[in-house]
Structure formats: structure tokens, C-alpha cells
Design an enzyme around this catalytic site. Sequence first.
Site, PDB file in Angstrom:
ATOM      1  N   ARG A   1     -36.389  60.227 -10.648  1.00  0.00           N
ATOM      2  CA  ARG A   1     -35.398  60.636 -11.642  1.00  0.00           C
ATOM      3  C   ARG A   1     -35.138  62.116 -11.507  1.00  0.00           C
ATOM      4  NH1 ARG A   1     -38.111  58.592 -17.151  1.00  0.00           N
ATOM      5  NH2 ARG A   1     -37.857  56.371 -16.786  1.00  0.00           N
TER       6      ARG A   1
ATOM      7  N   ALA B   1      -7.219   4.299   6.004  1.00  0.00           N
ATOM      8  CA  ALA B   1      -6.324   4.808   7.047  1.00  0.00           C
ATOM      9  C   ALA B   1      -5.037   5.392   6.471  1.00  0.00           C
ATOM     10  CB  ALA B   1      -5.984   3.683   8.025  1.00  0.00           C
TER      11      ALA B   1
ATOM     12  N   ARG C   1       0.592  11.231  -1.795  1.00  0.00           N
ATOM     13  CA  ARG C   1       0.757  11.662  -3.180  1.00  0.00           C
ATOM     14  C   ARG C   1      -0.287  12.680  -3.629  1.00  0.00           C
ATOM     15  NH1 ARG C   1       1.191   5.687  -5.454  1.00  0.00           N
ATOM     16  NH2 ARG C   1       0.197   5.304  -3.445  1.00  0.00           N
TER      17      ARG C   1
HETATM   18  C1  UD1 Z   1      -2.244  -2.028  -2.753  1.00  0.00           C
HETATM   19  C2  UD1 Z   1      -1.802  -3.487  -2.909  1.00  0.00           C
HETATM   20  C3  UD1 Z   1      -1.323  -3.741  -4.337  1.00  0.00           C
HETATM   21  C4  UD1 Z   1      -2.450  -3.385  -5.321  1.00  0.00           C
HETATM   22  C5  UD1 Z   1      -2.940  -1.957  -5.083  1.00  0.00           C
HETATM   23  C6  UD1 Z   1      -4.188  -1.691  -5.894  1.00  0.00           C
HETATM   24  C7  UD1 Z   1      -0.914  -4.123  -0.719  1.00  0.00           C
HETATM   25  C8  UD1 Z   1       0.309  -4.409   0.080  1.00  0.00           C
HETATM   26  N1  UD1 Z   1      -0.719  -3.752  -1.977  1.00  0.00           N
HETATM   27  O1  UD1 Z   1      -1.089  -1.217  -3.002  1.00  0.00           O
HETATM   28  O2  UD1 Z   1      -0.979  -5.110  -4.493  1.00  0.00           O
HETATM   29  O3  UD1 Z   1      -1.999  -3.540  -6.644  1.00  0.00           O
HETATM   30  O4  UD1 Z   1      -3.293  -1.746  -3.706  1.00  0.00           O
HETATM   31  O5  UD1 Z   1      -4.609  -0.371  -5.742  1.00  0.00           O
HETATM   32  O6  UD1 Z   1      -1.997  -4.250  -0.210  1.00  0.00           O
HETATM   33  N2  UD1 Z   1      -4.357   1.703   3.937  1.00  0.00           N
HETATM   34  C9  UD1 Z   1      -4.694   1.629   5.267  1.00  0.00           C
HETATM   35  N3  UD1 Z   1      -3.705   1.519   6.192  1.00  0.00           N
HETATM   36  C10 UD1 Z   1      -2.403   1.465   5.862  1.00  0.00           C
HETATM   37  C11 UD1 Z   1      -2.044   1.523   4.502  1.00  0.00           C
HETATM   38  C12 UD1 Z   1      -3.050   1.632   3.566  1.00  0.00           C
HETATM   39  O7  UD1 Z   1      -5.870   1.687   5.595  1.00  0.00           O
HETATM   40  O8  UD1 Z   1      -1.568   1.366   6.761  1.00  0.00           O
HETATM   41  C13 UD1 Z   1      -5.416   1.858   2.938  1.00  0.00           C
HETATM   42  C14 UD1 Z   1      -5.238   3.106   2.111  1.00  0.00           C
HETATM   43  O9  UD1 Z   1      -5.917   4.199   2.719  1.00  0.00           O
HETATM   44  C15 UD1 Z   1      -5.870   2.711   0.797  1.00  0.00           C
HETATM   45  C16 UD1 Z   1      -5.653   1.191   0.729  1.00  0.00           C
HETATM   46  O10 UD1 Z   1      -5.360   0.783   2.049  1.00  0.00           O
HETATM   47  O11 UD1 Z   1      -7.261   2.952   0.772  1.00  0.00           O
HETATM   48  C17 UD1 Z   1      -4.542   0.798  -0.216  1.00  0.00           C
HETATM   49  O12 UD1 Z   1      -3.341   1.380   0.239  1.00  0.00           O
HETATM   50  P1  UD1 Z   1      -2.240   1.925  -0.751  1.00  0.00           P
HETATM   51  O13 UD1 Z   1      -1.126   2.481   0.034  1.00  0.00           O
HETATM   52  O14 UD1 Z   1      -2.858   2.782  -1.802  1.00  0.00           O
HETATM   53  O15 UD1 Z   1      -1.744   0.544  -1.378  1.00  0.00           O
HETATM   54  P2  UD1 Z   1      -1.004   0.387  -2.745  1.00  0.00           P
HETATM   55  O16 UD1 Z   1       0.415   0.708  -2.569  1.00  0.00           O
HETATM   56  O17 UD1 Z   1      -1.768   1.099  -3.798  1.00  0.00           O
HETATM   57 MG    MG Z   2      -3.466   2.689  -3.771  1.00  0.00          MG
END
Ligand code: UD1
Ligand code: MG
Length: 430
Positions: A413, A10, A15
Amino acid sequence: MSLSVIILAAGQGTRMKSTLPKVLHPISGRPMLHYVVEAAQALSDDVHIVLYHQHERIREDLEAHFENLRFTLQDHANYPGTGGAVMNVPVRHDKVLVLNGDMPLVTAEALEPLVSKEADIVMSVFDLPDPSGYGRVVIEEGEVVGIVEEKDCTPKQKEIKTVNAGVYCFKKAVLDRHLPNLSNDNAQQEYYLTDLIAMTRSEGGHIVPVWVEEAAFKGVNSRYDLANAERIMQNRIKERWMRAGVTMRLPETIYIDSRAVLEGDCILENGVTIQGETKIISSHIKAHSVIEESIIENSSVGPLARIRPASRLVNTHIGNFVEVKKSTLKGVKAGHLSYLGDAEIDEGTNVGAGTITCNYDGKAKYKTKIGKNVFIGSDSQLVAPVTIEDDVIIAAGTTVTKDVEKGALAIARTPLKSVAGFFYKFFGAK
Ligand code: UD1
Ligand code: MG
């Protein structure tokens, strides 16, 4: 196995700086989310996808490729974050594996150690020399006692090298009990799934870390990560085919789509690109050729040839600078510099250098049919729709504008005129 899987997809993927949703960015020919779904379906009959940003587009893509997926729309406005994403997902089983949609390198085998352990929470970790960007994992006496997100770390916590790989296996009871109590009191004002660790721990629950291989759990957050994930995926694909008996010259220069299939004795030279659902059977693809969505059987192609979608080559030789599109060639030789589009060419036929099927009149595409044992002289144009029957000779330089019957010579030709002494008249005597 009584396991449910929730795939988090979601997030906005800011980035990536892209209008295409992050999880639909392709790796080796398929959206990265497809690999995650495939791994999930290998482990579970109850796979849920959590969506929000561009949910219609992602759902449409998944439904076109997979069956039995269940979708949940995250209440992102009120409950943002990975914790918010897992709320209200109607899982059926007692164990719940949570995966990220941006982890295309994950496989069912790599997940096995997480789902086979018994604990309230089993979580994936790895050690990184540079842990920046990841949540740091605090481990005491073999159990996880907490995770601190980078943005919430004290300087001392920042030095922890063990990080959260982002995949967890929860007891459903843990989710049911603690999700309603999550708060967003942190630097990002999000509901962190990782807070369930401390909550479970404070009630005496067991949280077991499992060290996993970084390559399989790498998350893709930027296009730089995307390129790195692609490289790892390509190495996997190529290793598999080489072990299955395919010769590759300088494999690091070769690209193979994850959907391509190679059978029998195949040789791929350096710089070859194989795209889409291509099938190559006992063939030799020479340097820098591109094969797209085609079937190549007992044939040699290239160097520097391009076979475009929906082509089928059997017992055929294609040489340099030949482009084939949506054509079937059986027992044909086309050694140099030709365009063969929307054509059917039969056994024993030789296509001379510079032959072009003129398949497009500016409005529509038309077919060219060429029979057996036809000799097409160099620099001929075949204006479609046109049929050339068996045993025909097309004289070099001919523009064929109507059908040619069996056994005939076709020649169009302007007769050659030779003007004696003209050179000296024009340039002066030597
Ligand atoms: C998350 C972890 C972090 C870990 C890292 C590994 C948390 C708070 N942190 O951080 O500890 O080291 O992954 O990759 O969980 N997503 C949703 N809904 C949201 C936000 C995110 O579905 O509201 C999904 C994103 O699409 C993604 C996943 O959750 O697939 C991870 O989200 P992301 O924002 O990448 O988390 P990180 O900051 O990487
Ligand atoms: Mg991530």
C-alpha cells in the site's frame, strides 16, 4: 423387441429461418433430435436416421453422442417428401416405427401404445380445435380410411378436427409393397408417406388409429413452436426434480438443463438458471444465480452469483455478485463482489469483497493457488501465476505479485498522507 425405427430428419426446416439445421436447435440444453433418438433407442436396436439437408453436420453431431445409429441419405432431388424419405431404408425387423426428428417431446412411454398394437398400420392421431397445418384423418367404423394433407383438402375436409400426429407403426411388408407405387400427384408434388394409408386400405388392410397426447407429439416447425416445446420440456424436468425432493420457489421462473442432476436436500430460488452437466448436491442456490457445467456440494450460492464451467464448490458460501470460473473452492467464504478464475482455494479461507484473481495477461491464463485459513482483505488483486500458502493475511487493497509464504502478512500500500485543513483551503471556509 423386433422393431425397427426410422427417424425422418431430411427436411429443410425453412420455417425456422436458421442456418442451424432445425433438428439441431437445442431444447433444455440438447438438440431436439437427441430426445427422439433416445426414445427410439429405448424401443429398438435398429434405429435409422434419414438425412439430406446439412446431412454431414447432423450426422457428425449424432455420432458424437450416440452409438449404433444407421444413416440413409434421402434421394431428395427425385423423391422429395415423407414418402421419399422412407424409401430404401434397410430396416431389419418386421415392424417399423416412423418418427419425425422434429418431435422432441416424444418419449418411449408415449410410443408404447403404437408399437404394441397389431395392424397393417397403426397411426397416431389427436383432436385439435384448430387443426390447421396438419393432415386431416378420415375415420370410418374405427379404422382410418385416408389422410388428406391440408394443402389438398376440400373445404369440408378442412373442418375435420382429427389430425395425423405424424408417427406410424407399419408392417414392413406394407412399406415394401406400396412405397414403389407412391406418386407425387398432389399440391406439393411430393411423395407423401400418408398415401400408404389409402393404398393399404384399398387392398383391405387394417389401419388403426391411436389417440395420443398432443404434448408428446407436438412438431416443432418454427421458433414459436420451439419456445413452446421448451416450456413443456422444462415443466417435465422441474416436476421430476420436485418429486425427487428439490424445493423450488416460483418454479416457472427457473431453468434447468435436461442433463443437470440434483441430489440430496436442494433449494432453488426464483430466477435460477442451471446449465449443462451440472451436479448440485444438498445446496441452496439463491435468487437469480446462474450455474454452468459445475459441481456444487453442501454449499450456498447467490443471490445474483455466477458459477461458470468446470468449477467445484464444496462446503462453500458464495455471495452476491461473485463470479467463479474453472476453480475449486473447499470450505471457502466469498461473500461479495469477486472474480475467482483458474483458482484453487482451500479450507477456512475468507475472500474479501472486491477480490480479483488476475488470471489473464492478454495472452495466456494462469493459476492462483490459495491455501488454508487465508484471510484476503477487501479489494485485493492476486496476479497469477501466484501461490499463497496457509495461514496468510493479505491486507486490504494489496496487489499480490509474488508468492506469499505460510504464516506471513502481505501488504502493498502507499502510506496514507493526511493534509490538515486541506478541505477548507479547497472549498473555502464554512
Ligand atoms: C406431416 C404429415 C401430416 C402430419 C404432420 C404432423 C405427410 C405428407 N404429412 O406433415 O399429415 O399432420 O406431419 O406433424 O407426411 N422430411 C424428410 N424428407 C422430406 C420431407 C420431410 O425427411 O423430404 C421429414 C422432416 O424433416 C420432418 C418430417 O419428415 O421431420 C415431417 O415433415 P414435415 O415437412 O414437417 O411434414 P408436415 O408438413 O408437418
Ligand atoms: Mg412438421
